[in-house]
Motif scaffolding. Structure first.
Motif, mmCIF file in Angstrom:
data_model
loop_
_atom_site.group_PDB
_atom_site.id
_atom_site.type_symbol
_atom_site.label_atom_id
_atom_site.label_comp_id
_atom_site.label_asym_id
_atom_site.label_seq_id
_atom_site.Cartn_x
_atom_site.Cartn_y
_atom_site.Cartn_z
ATOM 1 N N GLY A 93 0.772 -1.230 0.000
ATOM 2 C CA GLY A 93 0.000 0.000 0.000
ATOM 3 C C GLY A 93 0.804 1.281 0.000
ATOM 4 N N PHE A 94 2.020 1.273 -0.545
ATOM 5 C CA PHE A 94 2.766 2.527 -0.596
ATOM 6 C C PHE A 94 3.777 2.494 -1.737
ATOM 7 C CE2 PHE A 94 5.399 -0.217 2.014
ATOM 8 C CZ PHE A 94 6.695 0.088 1.631
ATOM 9 N N VAL A 95 4.238 3.664 -2.102
ATOM 10 C CA VAL A 95 5.309 3.816 -3.082
ATOM 11 C C VAL A 95 6.566 4.216 -2.317
ATOM 12 C CG1 VAL A 95 6.142 5.121 -5.064
ATOM 13 C CG2 VAL A 95 3.727 4.463 -4.925
ATOM 14 N N CYS A 96 7.615 3.433 -2.454
ATOM 15 C CA CYS A 96 8.848 3.706 -1.718
ATOM 16 C C CYS A 96 9.475 5.013 -2.207
ATOM 17 C CB CYS A 96 9.832 2.552 -1.897
ATOM 18 S SG CYS A 96 11.351 2.744 -0.932
ATOM 19 N N GLN A 97 9.934 5.823 -1.255
ATOM 20 C CA GLN A 97 10.549 7.107 -1.581
ATOM 21 C C GLN A 97 11.964 7.205 -1.022
ATOM 22 O OE1 GLN A 97 7.669 9.894 -0.003
ATOM 23 N NE2 GLN A 97 6.358 9.718 -1.805
ATOM 24 N N CYS A 98 12.623 6.048 -0.885
ATOM 25 C CA CYS A 98 13.991 6.055 -0.369
ATOM 26 C C CYS A 98 14.937 6.667 -1.404
ATOM 27 C CB CYS A 98 14.433 4.638 -0.010
ATOM 28 S SG CYS A 98 14.707 3.538 -1.422
ATOM 29 N N ALA A 99 16.165 6.947 -0.987
ATOM 30 C CA ALA A 99 17.130 7.595 -1.873
ATOM 31 C C ALA A 99 17.406 6.747 -3.111
ATOM 32 C CB ALA A 99 18.426 7.865 -1.107
ATOM 33 N N ARG A 100 17.462 5.432 -2.928
ATOM 34 C CA ARG A 100 17.727 4.556 -4.068
ATOM 35 C C ARG A 100 16.596 4.640 -5.088
ATOM 36 N NH1 ARG A 100 18.044 -2.094 -4.025
ATOM 37 N NH2 ARG A 100 18.316 -2.312 -6.280
ATOM 38 N N CYS A 101 15.345 4.605 -4.602
ATOM 39 C CA CYS A 101 14.205 4.677 -5.520
ATOM 40 C C CYS A 101 14.128 6.046 -6.195
ATOM 41 C CB CYS A 101 12.909 4.375 -4.771
ATOM 42 S SG CYS A 101 12.680 2.612 -4.413
ATOM 43 N N ALA A 102 14.458 7.093 -5.455
ATOM 44 C CA ALA A 102 14.435 8.429 -6.047
ATOM 45 C C ALA A 102 15.421 8.523 -7.206
ATOM 46 C CB ALA A 102 14.762 9.469 -4.984
ATOM 47 N N GLU A 103 16.577 7.885 -7.053
ATOM 48 C CA GLU A 103 17.593 7.918 -8.106
ATOM 49 C C GLU A 103 17.202 7.020 -9.274
ATOM 50 O OE1 GLU A 103 20.913 8.670 -10.343
ATOM 51 O OE2 GLU A 103 20.210 9.734 -8.548
ATOM 52 N N GLU A 104 16.824 5.766 -8.969
ATOM 53 C CA GLU A 104 16.541 4.811 -10.039
ATOM 54 C C GLU A 104 15.224 5.103 -10.747
ATOM 55 O OE1 GLU A 104 16.756 0.840 -8.531
ATOM 56 O OE2 GLU A 104 18.796 1.080 -7.764
ATOM 57 N N GLY A 105 14.289 5.757 -10.058
ATOM 58 C CA GLY A 105 12.982 6.003 -10.654
ATOM 59 C C GLY A 105 12.839 7.355 -11.312
ATOM 60 N N ARG A 106 13.938 8.060 -11.463
ATOM 61 C CA ARG A 106 13.889 9.423 -11.996
ATOM 62 C C ARG A 106 13.264 9.472 -13.386
ATOM 63 N NH1 ARG A 106 19.477 12.223 -11.505
ATOM 64 N NH2 ARG A 106 18.914 11.882 -9.320
ATOM 65 N N ASP A 107 13.596 8.534 -14.239
ATOM 66 C CA ASP A 107 13.088 8.540 -15.615
ATOM 67 C C ASP A 107 12.051 7.447 -15.854
ATOM 68 O OD1 ASP A 107 14.872 10.628 -16.282
ATOM 69 O OD2 ASP A 107 16.495 9.162 -16.547
ATOM 70 N N TRP A 108 11.513 6.894 -14.762
ATOM 71 C CA TRP A 108 10.563 5.785 -14.903
ATOM 72 C C TRP A 108 9.175 6.298 -15.272
ATOM 73 C CZ3 TRP A 108 6.085 4.665 -12.080
ATOM 74 C CH2 TRP A 108 5.541 3.396 -12.283
ATOM 75 N N ALA A 109 8.478 5.549 -16.117
ATOM 76 C CA ALA A 109 7.084 5.850 -16.460
ATOM 77 C C ALA A 109 6.279 4.577 -16.289
ATOM 78 C CB ALA A 109 6.981 6.353 -17.898
ATOM 79 N N PRO A 110 5.056 4.657 -15.751
ATOM 80 C CA PRO A 110 4.263 3.441 -15.526
ATOM 81 C C PRO A 110 3.913 2.763 -16.834
ATOM 82 C CG PRO A 110 2.932 5.402 -15.174
ATOM 83 C CD PRO A 110 4.341 5.867 -15.330
ATOM 84 N N PRO A 111 3.924 1.429 -16.859
ATOM 85 C CA PRO A 111 3.547 0.702 -18.075
ATOM 86 C C PRO A 111 2.056 0.841 -18.340
ATOM 87 C CG PRO A 111 3.834 -0.823 -16.256
ATOM 88 C CD PRO A 111 4.280 0.525 -15.754
ATOM 89 N N ALA A 112 1.673 0.595 -19.571
ATOM 90 C CA ALA A 112 0.256 0.689 -19.936
ATOM 91 C C ALA A 112 -0.568 -0.338 -19.180
ATOM 92 C CB ALA A 112 0.095 0.499 -21.439
ATOM 93 N N GLU A 113 -0.025 -1.525 -18.991
ATOM 94 C CA GLU A 113 -0.691 -2.578 -18.241
ATOM 95 C C GLU A 113 0.256 -3.055 -17.152
ATOM 96 O OE1 GLU A 113 -3.720 -3.647 -18.472
ATOM 97 O OE2 GLU A 113 -4.260 -2.448 -20.226
ATOM 98 N N PRO A 114 -0.256 -3.366 -15.946
ATOM 99 C CA PRO A 114 0.618 -3.849 -14.876
ATOM 100 C C PRO A 114 1.335 -5.115 -15.288
ATOM 101 C CG PRO A 114 -1.577 -3.330 -14.041
ATOM 102 C CD PRO A 114 -1.647 -3.279 -15.535
ATOM 103 N N GLU A 115 2.610 -5.169 -14.962
ATOM 104 C CA GLU A 115 3.390 -6.358 -15.248
ATOM 105 C C GLU A 115 3.110 -7.421 -14.202
ATOM 106 O OE1 GLU A 115 7.188 -3.933 -17.149
ATOM 107 O OE2 GLU A 115 7.362 -5.005 -15.257
#
Length: 421
Positions: free
Chosen positions: A383-405
């Motif tokens: 029930g949450f989206v991680c906002q740790c330093a690692r996720c902030a760095e790795e998720g900088r250019d991430w976009a959600p997929p059209a369908e959940p994997e």
């Protein structure tokens, strides 16, 4: 009892409503009384404050679990090296170091509040090949065994047998046969969260029979576990409609197992032998707010299943202090089962890195070796989206997929725990 301020009440109602959007006013009021027993809030006032809360925006992502401090928790019984901190209303509580902890050091050992073991261990318990309390396999333990005087349940020793009195009498095939259909059904569905809820409910009921102090202590622990409604967990974890028929079937068996609704007012001659035995075990009724928090379908049962699903340790235990540990994608502590000869269910919490005083202790809820997208998808189950330093760095250019994997084996395991078939 105290009367909370409007801001405080509004915050509490916002969190409860977000986690349980399907609840009507009466059930929401009952839930508020259960979660905040020291508050004096009328239903009329609650309606007034609810009217000031803006409706949530449509589908803004996973709702966040809610949690609260365990009143009267004595952390020193486990360790003097950590303390509980309430970070903020969204993140909730966590554990921080009170002194320097070196990598490799054991921070604390902990036995479970209740245990719903992995099914292969449960089968060994039923066959008398593992302790019905601590789950230790008898092939690994040379101690003399003790047995329940009423059923074939076996225990490592007299101590395990005595400790089992906190749950076993209501789950004993001889003392309460009505519990067996529920346990068999949970086993057939491989539904650990349901089994854990059964164990937890039995403990609260028997604590109530033991006295007000025991009930207050155990109920404080249960209420302290983080919780998120089952509907929301299913929706945001798997993007699929939850199996409400399965939930309803489980609820019917759950009520039957604990003889709900109770018939205390019925003449003794009209009770079955089993009802008389169970009445003698339970001794007295629960307070109305706890009865509702356990046996109401929406505010009790489904909320309880969500609570179990969020807090179960990998091997099926619910641990009071362990449940305070938050997630980090770069964890600094690990949880292990090291005492396999004498107490398989006992966990050992060890430091993976040096931890400074004031630094939060973090475990990982998912495989930290995976990439950002996979970790993010897996964490939706909590029930949450991680906002740790690692996720902030790795998720900088991430976009959600059209369908959940798909999540592969992890998704299947979590669906079994949730009852999403």
């Amino acid at each position: 009892m105290a009367s909370p301020g409007d801001d405080e009440l509004q915050t509490a109602l916002t969190q409860l409503k977000a986690a349980n959007p399907a609840l009507g006013i009466p059930k929401l009021h009952a839930l508020l009384r259960t979660e905040y027993p020291d508050w004096a809030v009328s239903e009329k006032r609650m309606r007034k404050v609810l009217a000031t809360i803006a409706p949530p925006e449509a589908d803004t992502g996973p709702p966040h679990p809610s949690s609260q401090l365990v009143e009267g928790l004595d952390i020193a019984q486990w360790t003097p090296r950590v303390d509980v901190r309430l970070f903020d209303k969204r993140k909730g509580k966590g554990l921080v170091a009170t002194q320097k902890i070196k990598a490799g050091e054991t921070i604390w050992l902990e036995d479970p509040f209740v245990i719903a073991p992995q099914w292969e261990i449960y089968d060994k318990q039923r066959a008398g090949a593992a302790c019905s309390l601590c789950t230790t396999l008898f092939a690994h333990s040379p101690e003399a065994r003790a047995r329940c005087p009423h059923c074939p349940a076996a225990f490592c020793n007299a101590l395990c047998r005595k400790r089992a009195d906190k749950t076993h009498p209501l789950l004993c095939a001889a003392q309460n046969p009505s519990s067996m259909p529920l346990l068999r059904w949970a086993r057939s569905k491989e539904w650990l969260a349901l089994h854990a809820l059964v164990q937890c409910t039995a403990r609260v009921l028997l604590a109530n029979a033991a006295g007000e102090a025991a009930r207050a202590a155990d109920w404080a622990v249960v209420r302290g576990f983080a919780v998120l409604g089952m509907e929301e967990r299913a929706k945001y974890s798997f993007r699929a409609e939850p199996d409400r028929e399965t939930w309803k079937s489980a609820f019917e068996l759950f009520c039957a197992a604990f003889h709900r609704p109770r018939r205390e007012e019925a003449p003794a001659k009209n009770l079955t032998d089993e009802e008389r035995r169970v009445a003698a075990i339970l001794r007295k009724p629960l307070p109305a707010e706890i009865e509702s928090a356990l046996f109401d379908y929406d505010a009790g049962f489904l909320r309880g299943l969500g609570r179990m699903s969020l807090n179960l340790e990998a091997h099926g235990g619910l641990y009071t202090l362990h449940a305070h540990l938050n997630h980090g994608c770069a964890p600094n502590v690990s949880v292990r089962h090291l005492d396999q000869r004498h107490a398989l269910s006992r966990i050992t919490v060890k430091a993976l890195a040096d931890i400074k005083p004031g630094q939060e202790l973090l475990i990982t809820y998912v495989n930290p070796a995976t990439g950002y997208a996979e970790r993010r998808a897996a964490l939706e189950a909590w029930g949450f989206v991680c906002q740790c330093a690692r996720c902030a760095e790795e998720g900088r250019d991430w976009a959600p997929p059209a369908e959940p994997e798909g999540l592969g084996d992890l998704a299947s395991e979590l669906k079994a725990g949730l009852g999403v078939m």
